[in-house]
Design a protein around this motif. Sequence first.
Motif, PDB file in Angstrom:
ATOM      1  N   GLU A  82       0.848  -1.203   0.000  1.00  0.00           N
ATOM      2  CA  GLU A  82       0.000   0.000   0.000  1.00  0.00           C
ATOM      3  C   GLU A  82       0.882   1.251   0.000  1.00  0.00           C
ATOM      4  O   GLU A  82       0.526   2.265  -0.595  1.00  0.00           O
ATOM      5  CB  GLU A  82      -0.948   0.003   1.212  1.00  0.00           C
ATOM      6  N   GLU A 146      -7.987   2.894  -7.990  1.00  0.00           N
ATOM      7  CA  GLU A 146      -8.293   1.540  -7.513  1.00  0.00           C
ATOM      8  C   GLU A 146      -7.663   0.465  -8.393  1.00  0.00           C
ATOM      9  O   GLU A 146      -7.204  -0.561  -7.901  1.00  0.00           O
ATOM     10  CB  GLU A 146      -9.802   1.325  -7.419  1.00  0.00           C
ATOM     11  N   TYR A 149      -4.020   0.357  -7.529  1.00  0.00           N
ATOM     12  CA  TYR A 149      -3.892  -0.230  -6.193  1.00  0.00           C
ATOM     13  C   TYR A 149      -3.901  -1.756  -6.307  1.00  0.00           C
ATOM     14  O   TYR A 149      -3.016  -2.442  -5.802  1.00  0.00           O
ATOM     15  CB  TYR A 149      -5.049   0.254  -5.314  1.00  0.00           C
ATOM     16  N   ASP A 150      -4.895  -2.289  -6.998  1.00  0.00           N
ATOM     17  CA  ASP A 150      -5.014  -3.745  -7.124  1.00  0.00           C
ATOM     18  C   ASP A 150      -3.825  -4.344  -7.848  1.00  0.00           C
ATOM     19  O   ASP A 150      -3.314  -5.402  -7.472  1.00  0.00           O
ATOM     20  CB  ASP A 150      -6.299  -4.100  -7.881  1.00  0.00           C
ATOM     21  N   HIS A 190     -12.755  -2.538  -8.635  1.00  0.00           N
ATOM     22  CA  HIS A 190     -11.456  -2.737  -8.011  1.00  0.00           C
ATOM     23  C   HIS A 190     -11.468  -2.428  -6.524  1.00  0.00           C
ATOM     24  O   HIS A 190     -12.323  -1.713  -6.034  1.00  0.00           O
ATOM     25  CB  HIS A 190     -10.396  -1.899  -8.738  1.00  0.00           C
ATOM     26  N   LYS A 191     -10.543  -3.029  -5.816  1.00  0.00           N
ATOM     27  CA  LYS A 191     -10.268  -2.797  -4.394  1.00  0.00           C
ATOM     28  C   LYS A 191     -11.231  -3.500  -3.440  1.00  0.00           C
ATOM     29  O   LYS A 191     -10.919  -3.663  -2.277  1.00  0.00           O
ATOM     30  CB  LYS A 191     -10.235  -1.288  -4.085  1.00  0.00           C
ATOM     31  N   ASP A 192     -12.407  -3.870  -3.901  1.00  0.00           N
ATOM     32  CA  ASP A 192     -13.340  -4.548  -3.003  1.00  0.00           C
ATOM     33  C   ASP A 192     -14.311  -5.367  -3.845  1.00  0.00           C
ATOM     34  O   ASP A 192     -15.516  -5.216  -3.758  1.00  0.00           O
ATOM     35  CB  ASP A 192     -14.087  -3.504  -2.157  1.00  0.00           C
ATOM     36  N   THR A 231      -7.940  -7.935  -9.764  1.00  0.00           N
ATOM     37  CA  THR A 231      -8.784  -7.300  -8.747  1.00  0.00           C
ATOM     38  C   THR A 231      -8.398  -7.822  -7.368  1.00  0.00           C
ATOM     39  O   THR A 231      -7.802  -8.897  -7.249  1.00  0.00           O
ATOM     40  CB  THR A 231     -10.275  -7.601  -8.976  1.00  0.00           C
ATOM     41  N   THR A 232      -8.744  -7.068  -6.320  1.00  0.00           N
ATOM     42  CA  THR A 232      -8.603  -7.586  -4.961  1.00  0.00           C
ATOM     43  C   THR A 232      -9.971  -7.555  -4.286  1.00  0.00           C
ATOM     44  O   THR A 232     -10.878  -6.851  -4.719  1.00  0.00           O
ATOM     45  CB  THR A 232      -7.572  -6.802  -4.131  1.00  0.00           C
ATOM     46  N   ARG A 235      -9.405  -5.728   2.008  1.00  0.00           N
ATOM     47  CA  ARG A 235      -8.378  -6.105   2.976  1.00  0.00           C
ATOM     48  C   ARG A 235      -8.857  -7.298   3.803  1.00  0.00           C
ATOM     49  O   ARG A 235     -10.013  -7.405   4.145  1.00  0.00           O
ATOM     50  CB  ARG A 235      -8.034  -4.930   3.905  1.00  0.00           C
ATOM     51  N   SER A 393     -13.035   5.821   5.534  1.00  0.00           N
ATOM     52  CA  SER A 393     -12.437   5.180   4.366  1.00  0.00           C
ATOM     53  C   SER A 393     -11.876   6.225   3.406  1.00  0.00           C
ATOM     54  O   SER A 393     -12.004   7.425   3.624  1.00  0.00           O
ATOM     55  CB  SER A 393     -13.468   4.293   3.677  1.00  0.00           C
ATOM     56  N   TRP A 394     -11.272   5.741   2.358  1.00  0.00           N
ATOM     57  CA  TRP A 394     -10.619   6.585   1.361  1.00  0.00           C
ATOM     58  C   TRP A 394     -11.388   7.824   0.949  1.00  0.00           C
ATOM     59  O   TRP A 394     -10.829   8.894   0.777  1.00  0.00           O
ATOM     60  CB  TRP A 394     -10.411   5.756   0.085  1.00  0.00           C
TER      61      TRP A 394
END
Length: 455
Positions: A82, A146, A149-150, A190-192, A231-232, A235, A393-394
Amino acid sequence: TVRSKSRAHPEKQGPTGRRPGGGPAARRKVGWVNSKDMKVYKFGGASVRNADGVRNLRKIIDDEQHLFIIVSAMGKTTNALERVFAGVQQGNREAALGEVAALRSYHAEIIDDLWHGHRQLERVDALFDELERVAAETVYRPEEAELRYDEIVAYGELVSTTIISEYLNHAGVANRWIDMRRCLLTEQRHKDAGVDIEASAPRLRSALAGCGETIFVGQGFIGGAPDGTTTTLGREGSDYSAAVVANILDAESMSVWKDVDGILNADPKIFPDAVQIAELNYLDTIELAYSGAQIIHPKTIKPLQNKNIPLYVRPFGDKRKPGTVIRAMSAPVDVPILILKKDQVLLTLRSRDFSFVLEEKFATIFSLLERFRIKANLIHNSAVNLSLCVDRSWHIDEAVGALRGAGFDVMRSDNMELLTVRGYTDELWRRYACGPQVFIRQATQSTVRVVRKRG
Ligand code: ASP
Ligand code: MG
């Protein structure tokens, strides 16, 4: 068998969930994948943070067969990644590359320790080379935050699984490395991202089919979007990955190996006298996870519940200890459960046109929150006010700006936390639900939830 009887509605699986082939011959060809004795083991970052951890993983596998192993990034790697992303975002190439170099040597040390001497793994080097290129060459655009980030954080799991798969092969445990970016198809987000289980099933099955190994090593936390990008899943999302795999493979069970003995009724660092819970049912577990109990990722339970697969939370340090089991039916929990969710922001909204029925505006408010991916953890409303306790959050600043733009007065209180006490007693009520630091209190017969200033 008992197990096949306990499967809930296998006929509801839909076309892609059906067994490939159908006849006995076809079934034999794809081998054990359908044999229902598959187990899924998930190892978190803390358990594989050093070479001892990886050796211990090897010990836990022992001589088991038919295992799908899901692994997180080693130690605090995701946090470091991160920071790589933050460097890229801020145009600070040096900082980003510095973090990559530190990660490279952290992993190199683990590898050397595992192989008892200097050892270079080509595939690990290649991954770090790629990551370095991403860190050095990415032209950052805010609208791609995002996505980038992924792309960056996924390397943690790619590296950890590569090391562990190679080490297991080296230590005599034949296994196959599985690229979960190709097996778990997620939404285009992305991200979630959430996983499309039905569409992923044939991908995962064909990745396992036709090979001699019966042990598989795959990354937690990551998948692939329809457009092919990485993609992720949010967390701590490796638990969810493992549950999806268990669902698709009709696993006999899923085990999460952790650095605790099992699930406790409270975080012992915050609440003294925490005790272990032997059994929980799926619904209570979802409630607990949603309230912020850091036992298991909230998205984990549904894929397991759909196939009635038990989930064991077991101590990494001692395979003989029973841990906690989560399944459809469980003995009632006879101790209060305390859950603290930190990093909360309390937003209080009022419509600027003094409309007295704010409810009419709920749709506007919640779709704005959804747009900025902000989850409301507690909602409290009166005729003219709506209070929302949300994660810090962001996009919280942007969301507040957008709400103001949409005609709401927004009061914002930072440094809040959300405390949930299930099965409260008079004494717990007095201790936690009263006092000047309490901003909002919501109670049912059995559960009280409190939004309070951080103590
Ligand atoms: N490595 C990811 C994280 O730290 C996913 C996980 O650990 O489950 O969030
Ligand atoms: Mg982790």
